[in-house]
Design an enzyme around this catalytic site. Sequence first.
Site, PDB file in Angstrom:
ATOM      1  CG  LEU A  46      -2.274  -1.151  -9.571  1.00 17.31           C
ATOM      2  CD1 LEU A  46      -2.819   0.074 -10.304  1.00 17.31           C
ATOM      3  CD2 LEU A  46      -2.912  -2.413 -10.113  1.00 17.31           C
TER       4      LEU A  46
ATOM      5  N   GLY B   3      -2.551   5.568  -2.975  1.00 17.15           N
ATOM      6  CA  GLY B   3      -1.579   5.302  -4.038  1.00 17.15           C
ATOM      7  C   GLY B   3      -2.117   4.242  -4.982  1.00 17.15           C
ATOM      8  CG  ASP B   4       0.695   1.374  -6.395  1.00 20.49           C
ATOM      9  OD1 ASP B   4       0.814   1.652  -5.178  1.00 20.49           O
ATOM     10  OD2 ASP B   4       1.570   0.780  -7.042  1.00 20.49           O
ATOM     11  CD  GLU B   5      -0.115   0.215  -0.363  1.00 22.28           C
ATOM     12  OE1 GLU B   5       1.062  -0.134  -0.150  1.00 22.28           O
ATOM     13  OE2 GLU B   5      -0.864   0.705   0.529  1.00 22.28           O
TER      14      GLU B   5
END
Length: 649
Positions: free
Chosen positions: A470, A511-513
């Site tokens: 993201l 995380g954002d992965e």
Amino acid sequence: MQPPGQALADAEREIDRLRMELDRRAHAMRFQEALFAISEVASSSKPTAEVMAAMHRIVGTLMYAENFFIALRDPERRTLRFVYFADSEDADGLDPDLEIPESELLGSLTVQVIQRQQALRGPSEQLAASLGMQDEAQGPESNDWLGVPMTSDGITQGAVVVQSYRPEHTYSAEDEQLLSYVAEHIATALARRQSTIELERRVQQRTEALQAEVVERERAERLQTALYRITALASRHESDDDARFYADVHNIVGELIDARNFYIALWDETTDETSFPYSVDERTPTRPSRKAGQGLTEYVLHSGEPLLATESVMRELNALGATTPGQQSASCWLGVPMMVDDAPVGVIAVQSYRADVRFTHRDLELLSFVGTHIAAAIGRRRAGVALRQAYLDLEHRVSERTRELGLANETLRQQISAREGVERQLKHQALHDSLTGLPNRQYLLDRLVASMAQHVAQPERLFAVLFLDLDRFKVINDSEGHLVGDALLREAAKRIGECVRNPDVLARLGGDEFAVLLERIRSVEDAINVAERIMQVLDQPFFIEGRELHSSASVGVAVAQPHYASAEEILRDADAAMYRAKADGRKRYALFDEDLRHLAQQRLELEREMRRAMVHHEFEPYYQPIVSIANGAVLGPPRQNSCRLHRSE
């Protein structure tokens, strides 16, 4: 023109030629008819003596055969059997079933024909002299003698002989050739007849065996039926009347053996008394209970062995003092013990007062089986009361134990259910992300391994991995707080999941992965279409706790390739492609290719080189002064702002 005399002579010669041709054809016709007749008579069902006589008559139509005989040889036993013998000088003849050893026929021309496997022709005295058998010659001397070997399938089976005691009847080379042909057909016909006779004999033996087997099977079926009926009676003996049970057994036994005199004796070990609950006898209407004595019943009872006693056996037992004579002595007595738990409880017996009624060992086997079943019924009856009481006690204990086990089982089921729930929860936690509920990295790697295995087995089944990050998530998370960031991640996971079909896998890596495993795609375009849909839905505004937030996604795409050896490799390449998308301006996708692979390898090599240089102090710093751009004046002392790498090698 030919003279009349010459024409007449030519006509006479032609007539002679035609007459000779006619005689030759007639002779050939007789020969063929003879061979056919030999084959036909050998195939008939007539007795062997008639068949041989018919062959003699057939040969007599071809040549002089008043004296004719056929000899068959057994090569293993080296014997001869003259199956047919007709000789005008020997009225007695030879027994066709008599086997004569060859050693007893050393002077026989017939033996010479068989052993030499060649025909002999001429006066018997001259033949014997030429063969060195003058002193061993057997039988009357004949004026002319002709014998040929009888061969079938290349094996000499005997000889066919004709002989003449009259000077006017001699045999020619043509007769020898003719008899040789006839002998071959006789050998073939006899072999075929012998095979037919042997086959008929075997068929007859098999038929008799089958008939005996049918009789035995019918008897066995009757016996089996009777035994089944006895077994059925014994199984319901506990509820039936004893007298009725014994009477039914008596009727069944009477269908198999002569049981007009039949009784059952029971022994009470505590009182040493024998009772007769059932007795049918021609001479003894009733049998009262008695103290144990020395009768045949007590002998079987105490020996524990069945007894088949004829009058001689009974006299022998009486003489030995094992038994004492009864008031009504039977001519034949058969009794078997009834055993319960290897202990005798009684005897079942039949007896005959007639000399024409005798029992056999088969009757003994039958009665033994009946005794076994009656004893079993008696044992069950004796154990019935104790067993019923034991059942009552057992039912009470089982009821109590069942109630206790029910409570324990209920508790155990609850514990098992709770444990299974914990196991399912732990397994879910181990393979799923706690924030979004999506599968985690380990789950994704496991599915990747399965997809790679399928791709190896079926190369046409392609799959791809999308690696998502993201954009601007760190800024949002730092500025709005972790709660808003977590809500944004959950909403992003929901939007991405709507773009993924079943059975594709959406996983959160941390995380954002995020990563998406696309199974069974047809081409790279399918993966690109999914990546574009994901970027489109993530580009829409997010409304989190009254705030409007904006984000986007950078996507790396890696498609299955034969060189991938592990799931981590394809995930690594998708990650590298994602970083390429970020480097190219974000909010876009990048497809992993060989150039990206080389760039990644170069970066890895550069990182490795710099780390090694730091360890070996291979950096050389350069310092420059701080200068004003406006006027070039020096504003400060020199500061380190550049360096150069010295390669030690």
